[in-house]
Design a protein around this motif. Structure first.
Motif, PDB file in Angstrom:
ATOM      1  N   LYS A 190       0.895  -1.257   0.032  1.00  9.16           N
ATOM      2  CA  LYS A 190      -0.102  -0.101  -0.314  1.00  9.16           C
ATOM      3  C   LYS A 190       0.831   1.365  -0.119  1.00  9.16           C
ATOM      4  N   LEU A 191       0.700   2.281  -0.880  1.00 13.55           N
ATOM      5  CA  LEU A 191       1.301   3.341  -0.896  1.00 13.55           C
ATOM      6  C   LEU A 191       1.073   4.133   0.596  1.00 13.55           C
ATOM      7  N   THR A 192       2.250   4.876   1.043  1.00 13.06           N
ATOM      8  CA  THR A 192       2.163   5.734   2.244  1.00 13.06           C
ATOM      9  C   THR A 192       2.526   7.000   1.695  1.00 13.06           C
ATOM     10  N   ASN A 193       2.322   7.980   2.631  1.00 15.82           N
ATOM     11  CA  ASN A 193       2.813   9.434   2.246  1.00 15.82           C
ATOM     12  C   ASN A 193       3.959   9.685   2.843  1.00 15.82           C
ATOM     13  N   HIS A 194       4.687   8.772   3.230  1.00 21.52           N
ATOM     14  CA  HIS A 194       6.246   9.168   3.937  1.00 21.52           C
ATOM     15  C   HIS A 194       6.239  10.596   4.565  1.00 21.52           C
ATOM     16  N   PRO A 246       0.271  15.322   3.616  1.00 27.57           N
ATOM     17  CA  PRO A 246      -0.077  14.813   4.890  1.00 27.57           C
ATOM     18  C   PRO A 246      -1.340  14.358   5.252  1.00 27.57           C
ATOM     19  N   SER A 247      -1.685  13.380   6.506  1.00 24.00           N
ATOM     20  CA  SER A 247      -2.753  12.733   6.529  1.00 24.00           C
ATOM     21  C   SER A 247      -2.978  12.804   8.113  1.00 24.00           C
ATOM     22  N   LYS A 248      -4.491  12.963   8.350  1.00 23.50           N
ATOM     23  CA  LYS A 248      -4.448  12.873   9.873  1.00 23.50           C
ATOM     24  C   LYS A 248      -5.455  11.618  10.191  1.00 23.50           C
ATOM     25  N   ASP A 249      -5.607  10.848   9.049  1.00 24.77           N
ATOM     26  CA  ASP A 249      -6.705   9.719   9.251  1.00 24.77           C
ATOM     27  C   ASP A 249      -6.360   8.713  10.188  1.00 24.77           C
ATOM     28  N   PHE A 300       4.571  15.448  15.886  1.00 24.05           N
ATOM     29  CA  PHE A 300       5.200  15.213  14.411  1.00 24.05           C
ATOM     30  C   PHE A 300       6.227  14.534  14.341  1.00 24.05           C
ATOM     31  N   PRO A 301       6.455  13.803  13.394  1.00 28.32           N
ATOM     32  CA  PRO A 301       5.915  13.461  12.162  1.00 28.32           C
ATOM     33  C   PRO A 301       4.984  12.481  12.169  1.00 28.32           C
ATOM     34  N   CYS A 302       4.594  11.768  13.281  1.00 24.74           N
ATOM     35  CA  CYS A 302       3.738  10.686  13.365  1.00 24.74           C
ATOM     36  C   CYS A 302       2.448  11.060  13.111  1.00 24.74           C
ATOM     37  N   ASN A 303       2.069  12.363  13.401  1.00 22.21           N
ATOM     38  CA  ASN A 303       0.452  12.815  13.480  1.00 22.21           C
ATOM     39  C   ASN A 303       0.193  13.110  11.780  1.00 22.21           C
ATOM     40  N   ILE A 304       1.146  13.044  11.074  1.00 23.46           N
ATOM     41  CA  ILE A 304       0.617  13.262   9.506  1.00 23.46           C
ATOM     42  C   ILE A 304       0.848  12.050   8.810  1.00 23.46           C
ATOM     43  N   LEU A 309       1.765  21.531  14.625  1.00 19.90           N
ATOM     44  CA  LEU A 309       1.595  20.206  14.177  1.00 19.90           C
ATOM     45  C   LEU A 309       1.975  19.216  15.291  1.00 19.90           C
ATOM     46  N   ASN A 310       2.248  19.693  16.429  1.00 17.98           N
ATOM     47  CA  ASN A 310       2.758  18.766  17.527  1.00 17.98           C
ATOM     48  C   ASN A 310       1.589  18.500  18.499  1.00 17.98           C
ATOM     49  N   LEU A 311       1.492  17.868  19.414  1.00 17.94           N
ATOM     50  CA  LEU A 311       0.542  17.392  20.222  1.00 17.94           C
ATOM     51  C   LEU A 311       0.208  18.667  21.379  1.00 17.94           C
ATOM     52  N   PRO A 312      -1.105  18.847  21.335  1.00 11.66           N
ATOM     53  CA  PRO A 312      -1.776  20.129  22.215  1.00 11.66           C
ATOM     54  C   PRO A 312      -1.411  19.356  23.676  1.00 11.66           C
ATOM     55  N   LYS A 313      -1.371  20.508  24.365  1.00 11.67           N
ATOM     56  CA  LYS A 313      -1.082  20.532  25.953  1.00 11.67           C
ATOM     57  C   LYS A 313      -2.103  19.745  26.652  1.00 11.67           C
ATOM     58  N   LYS A 314      -3.373  19.818  25.961  1.00  8.65           N
ATOM     59  CA  LYS A 314      -4.257  19.034  26.727  1.00  8.65           C
ATOM     60  C   LYS A 314      -4.410  17.464  26.630  1.00  8.65           C
TER      61      LYS A 314
END
Length: 340
Positions: A188-192, A199-202, A271-275, A332-337
């Motif tokens: 399967k293609l990935t977006n690297h 980028p994808s947030k899926d 980031f970069p895991c979140n995209i 694009l990084n994790l929010p404080k909450k």
């Protein structure tokens, strides 16, 4: 044995060795378009250190010659294979190649096996196909001459990308052509991480298993988050650092461990895991391969570690969808909450 804060035990199933960064092809879906178009080749000292660390570890990972470029472009390609085989005599060594060298000289297949490979995996493209009969005749002649049998298969349903790690066996695998619109049986293609496709947030709410099971050494000794981080925007450590004396100095490095704890408990929140849209494999079997061990929750220090700013490991180039600047950790990084 060094004690680590997290007692869960996980070992790499695969270690990638990047002989070359850069490629002679320009596939639109590849993350290599997201960095400079220049060929960088691994130095003998760096490759030797990487192999020695693997040997020291006592682990038995698959050695995969891949990374972020075409490995056969290395000027001392066969010498590299022989060095790896000499240092890791009983490991399964596999190459993923676009077939450039084989197209120039079909006997390169035999030369790669002679140098020490177990598995030659050739990618096909719409403009680059292989003749099965021609290859089979070559392999038959090779077996008659050397006594070494090469299993020849094309990837289809039921044919794995990775064969069992039996170092006395050999295989030639051809992967059918893949393009942007059709997901074939090959993979399967990935977006690297946004360098290959947008980028994808899926999959932000899914655990990622890759960094629990695989490590990727880059051509200059650096290790980034994983092979999907094409641009090297989450550097971990360089194996040539004087403080790196054991494989676990890399594998259990604080930047790796912090990322694992957050990925395990918070999922892809930084980031970069979140995209990244890499689909996880057997995500329920974490952190250990049986899914029976516990992983400690991340601390504030872990969050600070993954938020540290570092220079990327490549000279980055913008892709068409990056009209407002190259995708990075800003906003694009994790929010404080999500912390604590």
């Amino acid at each position: 044995m060094k004690k680590y804060r997290n007692s869960a035990f996980y070992k790499p199933n695969t270690v990638q060795l990047e002989l070359v960064q850069g490629c002679n092809r320009r596939c639109s879906f590849c993350g290599s378009n997201g960095f400079e178009r220049k060929i960088h080749s691994i130095d003998k000292k760096v490759l030797k250190k990487q192999c020695e660390l693997i040997a020291e570890s006592g682990y038995n990972p698959r050695i995969l010659l891949a990374g972020h470029g075409e490995p056969t472009l290395h000027p001392n390609f066969y010498k590299c294979i022989r060095l790896i085989r000499k240092t890791l005599p009983t490991h399964w060594i596999q190459i993923l190649t676009n077939g450039y060298l084989v197209k120039k000289d079909l006997t390169a297949i035999c030369k790669m096996f002679d140098a020490g490979l177990n598995d030659v995996t050739l990618d096909e493209y719409a403009d680059s196909k292989f003749d099965d009969d021609e290859i089979q005749n070559l392999l038959d002649e090779y077996e008659e001459k050397t006594g070494i049998h090469i299993e020849f298969v094309r990837m289809k349903k039921g044919v794995p990308l990775y064969a069992p790690k039996q170092y006395k066996k050999h295989r030639l695998l051809i992967i059918p052509a893949i393009d942007e619109s059709i997901v074939t049986t090959s993979r399967k293609l990935t977006n690297h991480c946004g360098a290959g496709c947008p980028p994808s947030k899926d999959l932000q709410d899914r655990r990622c298993t890759r960094i629990f099971r695989e490590l990727s050494f880059r051509w200059d000794g650096w290790v980034a988050m994983c092979c999907q981080d094409f641009r090297g925007q989450y550097p971990v450590v360089n194996c040539m650092d004087p403080d790196v004396k054991r494989f676990d100095d890399v594998w259990r490095h604080p930047r790796y461990e912090a990322a694992r704890r957050i990925l395990y408990h918070d999922h892809r929140t930084f980031f970069p895991c979140n995209i990244c849209n890499l689909i996880p494999m057997r995500e329920g079997l974490l952190p250990d391969h049986l899914g029976k061990q516990k992983m400690e929750k991340p601390t504030e220090e872990d969050y600070e570690i993954v938020l540290e700013e570092h220079e990327p490991l490549t000279i980055m180039k913008a892709r068409p969808w990056e009209k407002d600047g190259i995708t990075c950790s800003d906003n694009l990084n994790l929010p404080k909450k999500r912390r604590g």
